[in-house]
Design a protein around this motif. Sequence first.
Motif, short mmCIF file in Angstrom:
data_model
loop_
_atom_site.label_atom_id
_atom_site.label_comp_id
_atom_site.label_asym_id
_atom_site.label_seq_id
_atom_site.Cartn_x
_atom_site.Cartn_y
_atom_site.Cartn_z
N PHE A 205 -34.27 40.45 22.09
CA PHE A 205 -33.66 40.80 20.79
C PHE A 205 -33.66 39.70 19.74
O PHE A 205 -32.73 39.56 18.96
N GLU B 91 -35.34 39.54 17.00
CA GLU B 91 -35.32 40.03 15.62
C GLU B 91 -33.92 40.49 15.21
O GLU B 91 -33.61 40.52 14.03
N ALA B 92 -33.08 40.82 16.23
CA ALA B 92 -31.70 41.22 15.91
C ALA B 92 -30.82 40.00 15.70
O ALA B 92 -30.10 39.91 14.70
N PHE B 93 -30.85 39.02 16.64
CA PHE B 93 -29.90 37.91 16.47
C PHE B 93 -30.34 36.88 15.44
O PHE B 93 -29.57 36.00 15.08
N ARG C 131 -30.76 37.65 12.45
CA ARG C 131 -30.03 38.05 11.24
C ARG C 131 -28.75 37.23 11.13
O ARG C 131 -27.97 37.15 12.07
N GLY C 132 -28.54 36.63 9.98
CA GLY C 132 -27.35 35.82 9.78
C GLY C 132 -27.55 34.34 10.08
O GLY C 132 -26.72 33.52 9.73
N ARG C 133 -28.66 34.00 10.75
CA ARG C 133 -28.95 32.58 10.98
C ARG C 133 -29.47 31.97 9.68
O ARG C 133 -29.97 32.68 8.80
N ASP C 134 -29.42 30.65 9.58
CA ASP C 134 -29.94 30.00 8.40
C ASP C 134 -31.46 29.87 8.50
O ASP C 134 -32.01 29.67 9.58
N GLU D 73 -33.14 27.25 10.62
CA GLU D 73 -33.07 27.31 12.09
C GLU D 73 -34.22 28.12 12.70
O GLU D 73 -34.44 28.06 13.91
N ASP E 123 -37.17 26.61 15.06
CA ASP E 123 -36.71 26.22 16.41
C ASP E 123 -36.33 27.44 17.24
O ASP E 123 -36.62 27.50 18.44
N ILE E 124 -35.69 28.43 16.63
CA ILE E 124 -35.26 29.60 17.41
C ILE E 124 -36.48 30.42 17.85
O ILE E 124 -36.59 30.80 19.02
N ARG F 241 -38.58 29.57 20.90
CA ARG F 241 -38.07 29.96 22.22
C ARG F 241 -38.56 31.33 22.67
O ARG F 241 -38.25 31.78 23.79
N ASP G 93 -28.08 32.66 -0.05
CA ASP G 93 -27.52 31.47 0.60
C ASP G 93 -28.37 30.98 1.78
O ASP G 93 -27.96 30.09 2.51
N ALA H 193 -29.37 32.81 4.38
CA ALA H 193 -29.18 33.56 5.63
C ALA H 193 -30.29 34.60 5.79
O ALA H 193 -30.72 35.23 4.82
#
Lengths: 256, 430
Positions: B42, B44-46, B48-51, B54, B57-58, B61, B363, B365
């Motif tokens: 998931f 593509e779901a999590f 959302r809301g990250r900067d 980031e 690096d994310i 993984r 911002d 996100a």
Amino acid sequence: MGAKPRLGVFKFSSCDGCQLSLLDCEDELLAIVGAIDIAYFPEATRADDTGHYDIALVEGSVTTLHEAKIIHSIRERSTRLITIGACATSGGIQALKNGADVAEFISAVYAHPDYIATLDSATPIKDHVPVDYELRGCPIAKHQLIELIAATLAGRWPRTPPHATCMECKRAGHVCVMVAQGTPCLGPVTHAGCGALCPGYARGCYGCFGPKENANTAALAARLAEDGATGRDIRRLFSTYNANAPAFRQEAQRHG
Amino acid sequence: MAERTIKVDMLARVEGEGAFKVVVRDGRVTGTEFRIFEPPRFFEAFLRGRDLSEVPDITARICGICPVAYQMSSVQAMEMALGVTIPAPIRDLRRLLYCGEWIESHILHAAMLHAPDFLGYDGAVDMANDGHADKVRLALELKKAGNALVAFLGGREIHPINVRVGGFYKVPRKRDFAPLREQLLRAGELCEAFIDWTATFNFPDKERDYTFVSLRHPEDYPMYDGRIVSNRGLDIPVAEYNDHFREEHVAHSNALQCFMVDGASYLCGPLARYTLAYDHLAPRAKAAALRAGLGRTCRNPYRSVIVRGVETLHAIDLALELIDAYTEPDAPAVPFTPQAGTGMGASEAPRGLLFHQYSIASDGAILTAQIVPPTSQNQPSIEEDLASFIDDILDRPEQEIRYLCEQTIRNYDPCISCATHFLKLQIDRG
């Protein structure tokens, strides 16, 4: 001299990177396979030997019912079960779904949610079965993997110090990125192992190795806030590759 | 009608876990399913809301074998959304980092995972123990040179830490390249010997008239950037990817499958790049391809083992060229201010085209994320290869059929962690 110890390498939900670290030991690989019988390692060989293992290396976290079931069978057949990497030791990046609306997550990614079977949380292996040793990191450090294998073969305890990345950073002689540049850095609360890689590249530690023993996350968060970090910044900083490690999870929740 | 079921519990020597099913009726293959049941994670779901800072690096993984590819596609998407243009020396450093990943990933697959198919071994260790130790050592040294390059520029081999939106955290000094340069010079010689070795393998005489899709750049062999082109006239900017390709969710797989909008399958990766951009290969890579008996195009997917060697040699020569031409950039990164926008980025992972698209709030996100890995794009083509390549051997012993099926899937160097994993082979004979 008895038979060579039998090694099994297992993958749960993960990126393959930690088991790849074994194949990345280019100088040591042939020596390792000379000393160990690789009985099961599907990424490297078709050999499908599912008996007893002297050493089981487990990568990945438990995110499906199937995984929750087979880990017990691996445990029963293994003398030493060792978890490798952030996914196996804390749940990994995919633990960001823990506490979220998983049904909504599924429908955000897949057109047919009914085709997808997943648990509501990603959990470390130790939540399911007893674990004999763990290697931290996202990914694990190659030198620690070699130390682990060498120590296990010699029948001694591996040396993977649990102190902070901060200590490695001081020893490496890096300029402190937090003191000198005000860059947020998790070095004071993160488990050693990487050699303080990020500060050496002029960036803050982002916690790949998870919390060190007795991590004082609250003191660090207070300092980050003094330097101008918002609650959202602090929450994000503690919510990455070890988001489900208790010390990091609880600190993130305090800024939720 | 004979009824038989052949099963392989897990297809070995691929990155991840998947399953395969062949349906045979009256001695003919009537259906194939390549199943990926790697548990979904998931991303593509999590995301959302990250900067936005980031994301490199994310997304790294997603895959431990090709993290640089994820970093390269995502930073380009962010930079497009932010209107940031990176200077040429930064682009060159990113290409240099990518060369390292191509070398380590291609040699891991070609030598350690794919070569045992041609020589009849369970894996590289058995191959080494049975008279091929010199070749395995050669491959390990070659792979090590790629990893050394990634670790030098990226901090470590897996999930490198030095890439950021706008550039790098820290750039190397010219003089620090000296030992790496020596290592790459030696790797070039080893790679020529590796290609010559793979050319001696026996290749099944199988071809298909593929639709090849890859990036195309006016001066460079496809790797870091370019337009998306095909051998059937497609020529579009990366930003128009979603107008020409679509993802489908089928019941038998945790990975989405990709098709052209007209429903046709396509192939991306080494064969596509080689055929579409042969003219941009380094001279030594072209010469080695010629020596290995490849033409200007290659439609035999089993020969991808040679093409990976040729592309590795190209990456070595490109890396040497980039090192020799390197001038330290004025700053390691271009500064940016977050702003609302949408950005797309695509680059050539070792196994093929990797497309990313993000929309970003003012911002910084992430609002939405779309990631299309190469194995999702190749999945329909893998199924079609199986359907058309095994008809003539259905009367052979089951193990022989099974091994050819496995080898056919490995032609694609499928990265199942990327696509979402257990390769299980099942032949249903009705």
